[in-house]
Write a protein that holds these residues in place. Structure first.
Motif, PDB file in Angstrom:
ATOM      1  N   TYR A   1       4.822  11.009  -7.753  1.00  0.00           N
ATOM      2  CA  TYR A   1       4.448   9.657  -7.328  1.00  0.00           C
ATOM      3  C   TYR A   1       4.533   8.650  -8.468  1.00  0.00           C
ATOM      4  O   TYR A   1       4.640   7.443  -8.222  1.00  0.00           O
TER       5      TYR A   1
ATOM      6  N   CYS B   1       8.367   9.804   3.519  1.00  0.00           N
ATOM      7  CA  CYS B   1       7.375   9.595   4.576  1.00  0.00           C
ATOM      8  C   CYS B   1       7.964   8.648   5.619  1.00  0.00           C
ATOM      9  O   CYS B   1       9.045   8.893   6.109  1.00  0.00           O
TER      10      CYS B   1
ATOM     11  N   TYR C   1       4.343   4.613   1.601  1.00  0.00           N
ATOM     12  CA  TYR C   1       4.421   6.071   1.631  1.00  0.00           C
ATOM     13  C   TYR C   1       3.315   6.658   2.500  1.00  0.00           C
ATOM     14  O   TYR C   1       2.434   7.375   2.039  1.00  0.00           O
TER      15      TYR C   1
END
Length: 322
Positions: A11, A23, A46
């Motif tokens: 991330y 996502c 996300y």
């Protein structure tokens, strides 16, 4: 490297270089009058669903958002709180905190009602939330808790329970698996970080929420999320992941178990004008009454030929038997 370290590294990468297609970044966020979403913030969406349910956000609630991402849902929550510190966003990844801060500054330029002070971005994680007991109205997370291993998920849910006020809501969106994910995928830390291999089944997920102390759970939405095909992921058969939006309430668990609302209704079809089960449930003849899943089972067993129980709609927005 642990799976949490892998997730933090992943991330950090997508905070600096947004990954379109991760996502549900291609889906449109909820739109509200007078709210403009910066394009960079949208690219960093996300999440696998939504945790922003307007009916739960009256009276300028204090919201604790876990895993700020690009700041999109923090901005949406701020739309309802509209006060300094109304949204507390907890994020362990430094690059993501920086990206969210920058995105929120852009949002302030595009939205006259918004001030960056409405969202307080804090360093921290889901296991040690930096707020006092019973201090927030809403805890929210989108597509984060599914990354956690089962024991860590339990810790995160209990921590959310700790910081919520009595009657407070845990608003979540997470992938769930239509059958158990094989061990070889669960142990793939990169796939877990990408929200593809850590999901529990629906039954396991709800059990974890109830075990943390939540006495009522309402399912807001359930929809297809991703397909893990047999060839790419070395599976015996294709495996469908679904996205589950839920709201769990910090209320006492009844003696006969938590109330789980999935959109079932009970319809009395006997000869009398109404049916009273002497346990607080009165059914008018021919009129659907929303019931939780455990009540549906009990009513069906009382009068199998005179009470129809409809299927779960997986879309429940309040009201009903409990």
């Amino acid at each position: 490297m642990s799976y949490l370290e892998t997730a933090a590294q992943f991330y950090s990468e997508v905070a600096q270089t947004p990954q379109v297609g991760l996502c549900c970044v291609q889906s449109s966020p909820l739109q509200f009058p007078g709210l403009k979403i910066p394009s960079q913030m949208q690219q960093m969406n996300y999440g696998c669903g939504t945790t922003v349910h307007p009916a739960e956000l009256i009276n300028q609630p204090t919201v604790l958002y876990i895993g700020v991402g690009g700041g999109l849902e923090a901005l949406q929550f701020a739309y309802f709180s509209r006060r300094s510190g109304g949204v507390i966003a907890v994020e362990p990844v430094a690059a993501m905190r920086l990206a969210a801060k920058q995105n929120l500054e852009i949002a302030a330029q595009q939205n006259s009602w918004f001030d960056p002070s409405f969202v307080e971005i804090c360093e921290g994680d889901a296991f040690t939330l930096p707020v006092a007991d019973a201090s927030v109205d809403v805890v929210a997370q989108n597509c984060l808790f599914n990354i956690f291993a089962p024991d860590d998920l339990s810790k995160a849910l209990k921590e959310a329970f700790r910081v919520l006020k009595s009657g407070g809501r845990l608003q979540m969106s997470d992938p769930i698996a239509t059958r158990s994910i094989p061990i070889h995928l669960q142990q793939d830390h990169r796939l877990r970080a990408m929200c593809l291999s850590g999901a529990l089944t629906y039954e396991q997920y709800i059990e974890k929420i109830v075990d943390a102390g939540f006495g009522q759970v309402e399912i807001r939405a359930r929809r297809p999320y991703r397909l893990l095909d047999r060839d790419t992921y070395n599976l015996e058969a294709d495996l469908l992941l679904e996205s589950l939006d839920s709201v769990a309430f910090k209320v006492s668990i009844p003696e006969d178990g938590a109330c789980i609302f999935t959109g079932k209704t009970a319809i009395y079809c006997g000869k009398e004008e109404k049916f009273d089960d002497a346990n607080g449930h009165i059914l008018q003849r021919g009129v659907p009454a929303v019931v939780c899943d455990k009540t549906a089972v009990k009513l069906a067993s009382l009068l199998q030929q005179k009470i129809m129980i409809t299927n779960s709609t997986w879309h429940y927005v309040g009201g009903g038997c409990c």
